[in-house]
Enzyme design. Structure first.
Site, mmCIF file in Angstrom:
data_model
loop_
_atom_site.group_PDB
_atom_site.id
_atom_site.type_symbol
_atom_site.label_atom_id
_atom_site.label_comp_id
_atom_site.label_asym_id
_atom_site.label_seq_id
_atom_site.Cartn_x
_atom_site.Cartn_y
_atom_site.Cartn_z
ATOM 1 N N CYS A 138 0.781 -1.237 0.000
ATOM 2 C CA CYS A 138 0.000 0.000 0.000
ATOM 3 C C CYS A 138 0.818 1.296 0.000
ATOM 4 O O CYS A 138 0.492 2.191 -0.788
ATOM 5 C CB CYS A 138 -1.063 0.003 1.083
ATOM 6 S SG CYS A 138 -0.670 -0.895 2.561
ATOM 7 N N ARG B 135 7.931 -10.606 5.132
ATOM 8 C CA ARG B 135 7.677 -10.238 6.528
ATOM 9 C C ARG B 135 8.502 -11.158 7.401
ATOM 10 O O ARG B 135 8.468 -12.377 7.208
ATOM 11 C CB ARG B 135 6.189 -10.416 6.859
ATOM 12 C CG ARG B 135 5.316 -9.543 5.993
ATOM 13 C CD ARG B 135 3.840 -9.718 6.289
ATOM 14 N NE ARG B 135 3.080 -8.806 5.445
ATOM 15 C CZ ARG B 135 1.763 -8.666 5.490
ATOM 16 N NH1 ARG B 135 1.061 -9.361 6.356
ATOM 17 N NH2 ARG B 135 1.148 -7.816 4.700
ATOM 18 N N GLN C 168 0.331 -11.472 -2.638
ATOM 19 C CA GLN C 168 -1.107 -11.460 -2.447
ATOM 20 C C GLN C 168 -1.784 -11.055 -3.739
ATOM 21 O O GLN C 168 -1.177 -10.398 -4.566
ATOM 22 C CB GLN C 168 -1.486 -10.420 -1.381
ATOM 23 C CG GLN C 168 -0.869 -10.681 -0.029
ATOM 24 C CD GLN C 168 -1.184 -9.559 0.954
ATOM 25 O OE1 GLN C 168 -1.291 -8.403 0.586
ATOM 26 N NE2 GLN C 168 -1.343 -9.918 2.216
ATOM 27 N N ASP D 72 -3.374 -8.635 -4.240
ATOM 28 C CA ASP D 72 -3.583 -7.401 -3.510
ATOM 29 C C ASP D 72 -4.074 -6.295 -4.445
ATOM 30 O O ASP D 72 -3.672 -6.232 -5.598
ATOM 31 C CB ASP D 72 -2.217 -6.988 -2.932
ATOM 32 C CG ASP D 72 -2.320 -5.924 -1.870
ATOM 33 O OD1 ASP D 72 -3.423 -5.697 -1.356
ATOM 34 O OD2 ASP D 72 -1.280 -5.318 -1.555
ATOM 35 N N HIS E 132 -5.567 -1.951 -4.221
ATOM 36 C CA HIS E 132 -6.032 -0.803 -3.458
ATOM 37 C C HIS E 132 -6.956 0.020 -4.319
ATOM 38 O O HIS E 132 -6.629 0.326 -5.466
ATOM 39 C CB HIS E 132 -4.831 0.019 -2.977
ATOM 40 C CG HIS E 132 -3.989 -0.739 -2.028
ATOM 41 N ND1 HIS E 132 -2.864 -1.415 -2.402
ATOM 42 C CD2 HIS E 132 -4.170 -1.007 -0.702
ATOM 43 C CE1 HIS E 132 -2.357 -2.044 -1.360
ATOM 44 N NE2 HIS E 132 -3.132 -1.814 -0.317
ATOM 45 N N LYS F 93 -13.211 -3.064 8.802
ATOM 46 C CA LYS F 93 -12.872 -4.086 7.809
ATOM 47 C C LYS F 93 -13.913 -5.194 7.779
ATOM 48 O O LYS F 93 -14.657 -5.391 8.737
ATOM 49 C CB LYS F 93 -11.487 -4.673 8.102
ATOM 50 C CG LYS F 93 -11.399 -5.401 9.422
ATOM 51 C CD LYS F 93 -10.088 -6.162 9.538
ATOM 52 C CE LYS F 93 -10.031 -6.928 10.849
ATOM 53 N NZ LYS F 93 -8.862 -7.761 10.998
ATOM 54 N N HIS G 71 -8.241 -1.320 1.012
ATOM 55 C CA HIS G 71 -7.299 -2.431 0.812
ATOM 56 C C HIS G 71 -8.156 -3.675 0.645
ATOM 57 O O HIS G 71 -9.054 -3.886 1.434
ATOM 58 C CB HIS G 71 -6.422 -2.673 2.040
ATOM 59 C CG HIS G 71 -5.723 -1.479 2.573
ATOM 60 N ND1 HIS G 71 -4.355 -1.350 2.524
ATOM 61 C CD2 HIS G 71 -6.169 -0.363 3.191
ATOM 62 C CE1 HIS G 71 -4.003 -0.209 3.104
ATOM 63 N NE2 HIS G 71 -5.081 0.409 3.517
#
Length: 638
Positions: free
Chosen positions: A335, A364, A382, A384, A386, A466, A512
């Site tokens: 992000c 990570r 991911q 992923d 945004h 979320k 997200h």
RNA sequence: GCCUACGUAGCUCAGUCGGUAGAGCACUUCCUUGGUAAGGAAGAGGCCACCGGUUCAAGUCCGGUCGUAGGCUCCA
């Protein structure tokens, strides 16, 4: 003594002498019910079967096969285990022993640890105690009495618990033989009710879950109201072991790990086909749902992570490196990088929403104790994205996401989805009005959708509410996959803006969202869900051509080439094995389609088709097969 | 990070009391040429995770490190 009227759940009534208890009522109804009974609800109050009833009341006998009854049974078995442990290890101090999903545990403070041999001894002792059928009786004590009692027993943890109990509450203890335990109850009336149990394992556990506290020794176990229930549970554990993605990953040669890069999977060529299959599938949907895919850097100056706030919160979980004077961080998420892409250009309200997708690799530094197979890794990517949008577009975007998520899960045969909405936590940043708008929008949309949803009050992230999406897999286990998170903070921190209709600068909202979540984790979850039986479109090994003898090896090669040039992943088994052995090998490798070719097929230009787990399906012309398989792949049928 | 257990051939595992390392599958070669879940034989394959200690001698005993597993804690 007077009679009282008891009303049962089916609205029928019967009278009994006052002072009767629920166990006796159950016995009067039938020996089976009395046998199955573990607790009771008297006027909706959940309590012990042995409580005398002296007034007209509604009585519902709770049996061990209901959820509530099972919990009672689990809890009572935890007590039974504590009793056994105290008799075998008098120095052990008891702490707490609750029921959890299908299991119970009890934590002990003891200098030594429990070995498997100890576990066997404890289980045997439990059998003996259960057989003795001690009655389990409830006593209510005054606070100072209770404190005195447990202090004298040297049970310091119980003393600590009592001290934390509200002054106004009555304190109850349960006694079975010489074993006394602080407990709210209810419990089964006697230890003989506990029959079908098994101890499952031990572990360390911190007192009150705080790593600064003493490490206690925990024992897990389970109990069921029937032998069948216990057998089924243990069988399911075995099934889960067979389907474990780490085991399947090894057996099917999809991925492996190496100690020189802990918790970072290596996907083999076969595993990579599946992995890329997942990515391709999502990419196709990006076309349909109007996402723009980007590629962003792997490494950023720490300045970025300081600005985003991740440095402060998660620096211990970040890979970092110092190159000369400059310190860099390997990206743990996309992000902040995406905000840089967003800010690279000036945006009009007409540009929004911008749906920015990224399959970038993330790293990570997960703590050594938490890493596990593909489910918790240090290197992952991911699906992923945004979404940068105006606050008033949140509803529309979420609606589209619901549809997209449903489509994705359906493709992978996850048909049971449950949703949790997490709302504003105590420590939250961002405009209160935005929070209100977002929460009410999300709530409204979920109300309108046919998702089953719960609300986790105060469980949202500090930057926004979320929605988490859970699926149930083939073994009925829950997995949290998709997540949709609103973010009011990051746009603020990176001063994102768009030009509104009136020409003023406005702050966009970021959403997200990931649907599969971590591709690694999804790979693992899906591998267990399908048990390694991938659908044709995803299977790394789609077709095996199995010549009956090497007399037909030329025809087999021809078939293999045809299929390969038609785009299939096909392999020829040219070994000198008999056909039975080749079939066995292919079945074990979970190859979807086996084509048996012998002299008959070579002459007719056909192949004899055998599908995984389905056996012989007869022979058809090669071209017909190619067409029907292509259709199957295009439909992505599972 | 913490508790516990484990680490032997590519895989699954055995290895007794400390005395030169074993099986099955897979692999290679040969024989067999067969019709829907294992044909036969031979061969090759080992830094017993790594480092140190005890011992005449360590896969085995002790200590440490790394890795893995089940939990605890954590999870942007």
């Amino acid at each position: 003594m007077n009679d009282i009227t008891i009303t049962f759940p089916d609205k029928s009534t019967r009278s009994f002498p006052a002072g009767i208890n629920s166990l006796q009522i159950a016995e009067s109804i039938g020996p089976r019910l009395a046998e199955a009974a573990v607790a009771v609800k008297i006027d909706d109050r959940f309590t012990d079967l042995t409580v005398p009833i002296d007034h007209d009341a509604k009585v519902e006998i709770v049996t061990g096969d209901s959820k509530e009854g099972h919990d009672v049974l689990l809890h009572s078995t935890a007590h039974l285990m504590a009793q056994a442990v105290k008799s075998l290890f008098p120095d052990a101090k008891v702490t707490i022993g609750p029921a959890i999903e299908n299991r119970f545990y009890y934590d002990f403070d003891i200098d030594s640890t429990f070995s498997d041999v100890d576990l066997g001894k404890i289980e045997a002792k439990m059998q003996a105690l259960a057989k003795s059928d001690y009655s389990i009786s409830r006593l209510e004590l005054k606070r100072n009495e209770a404190l005195k009692t447990f202090k004298e027993m040297g049970e310091e943890y119980k003393v600590e618990i009592i001290e934390a109990i509200d002054e106004s509450e009555t304190i109850s203890v349960y006694r079975q033989d010489d074993f006394l335990d602080l407990c709210r109850g209810p419990h089964v009336p006697s230890t003989g009710k506990i029959k079908y149990f098994k101890l499952l394992g031990t572990s360390g556990a911190y007192w009150r879950g705080d790593e600064n506290n003493t490490m206690l020794q925990r024992i897990y176990g389970t109990v069921f109201s029937s032998k069948k229930g216990l057998k089924e549970y243990l069988h399911n554990l075995e099934e889960a072991k067979k389907r474990d993605h780490r085991k399947l990953g090894k057996e099917l040669n999809l991925f492996f790990f190496h100690q020189l890069s802990p918790a970072s999977p290596f996907f083999t060529d076969w595993g990579t086909i599946v992995y890329n299959g997942l990515v391709d599938f999502i990419r196709e949907l990006y076309q349909k749902y109007d996402y723009k895919e980007v590629i962003s850097p792997q490494i950023f100056d720490m300045e970025l992570w300081k600005q985003s706030g991740h440095y402060e919160m998660f620096i211990d979980n970040m890979f970092s490196m110092k190159m000369g004077e400059r310190e860099f961080g390997l990206k743990p998420m996309n992000c902040p990088g995406h905000t840089l892409i967003y800010s690279h250009e000036l945006h009009s309200y007409r540009d929004l929403p911008i749906r920015m997708a990224d399959f970038g690799r993330l790293h990570r530094f997960e703590k050594a104790g938490v890493i596990s197979g593909l489910t918790r890794v240090r290197s992952m990517s991911q699906d992923d994205a945004h979404i940068f949008c105006m606050p008033e577009q949140i509803g529309e975007e979420i609606t589209i996401l619901f549809e997209m998520i449903r489509e994705v899960f359906k493709a992978f045969n996850f048909n049971e989805i449950t949703v949790a909405l997490s709302t504003k936590p105590e420590k939250a940043l961002g405009d209160a009005k935005l929070w209100d708008l977002a929460e009410s929008t999300l709530n409204e949309l979920l109300e309108k959708s046919d998702f089953n949803f719960t609300i986790d009050e105060g469980e949202g992230a500090f930057y926004g509410p979320k929605i988490d999406f859970n699926v149930k897999d083939a073994l009925k286990r829950d997995h949290q996959l998709a997540t949709v998170q609103l973010d009011f903070v990051l746009p603020e921190r990176f001063k994102l803006k768009y030009i509104a209709q009136d020409g003023s600068d406005k702050r966009p909202v970021m959403i997200h969202r990931a649907i599969l979540g971590s591709l690694e984790r999804f790979f693992g979850v899906y591998l267990e869900h399908c048990g390694g039986d991938f659908p044709l479109w995803l299977a790394p090994r789609q077709i095996a051509v199995l010549p009956v003898s090497d007399k037909v090896i030329d025809y087999a090669s021809h078939v293999t080439d045809e299929l390969s040039s038609s785009g299939f992943r096909v392999e020829l088994d040219g070994k000198a094995d008999k056909i039975g052995a080749k079939i066995r090998q292919a079945e074990l490798s979970k190859i979807n389609i086996m084509l048996i070719v012998g002299e008959k097929e070579a002459e007719a230009g056909t192949v004899s088709v055998r599908k995984r787990h389905q056996g012989d399906l007869g022979s058809i012309p090669l071209n017909d097969l190619i067409h029907s398989l292509q259709k199957e792949i295009n439909k992505r049928s599972s």
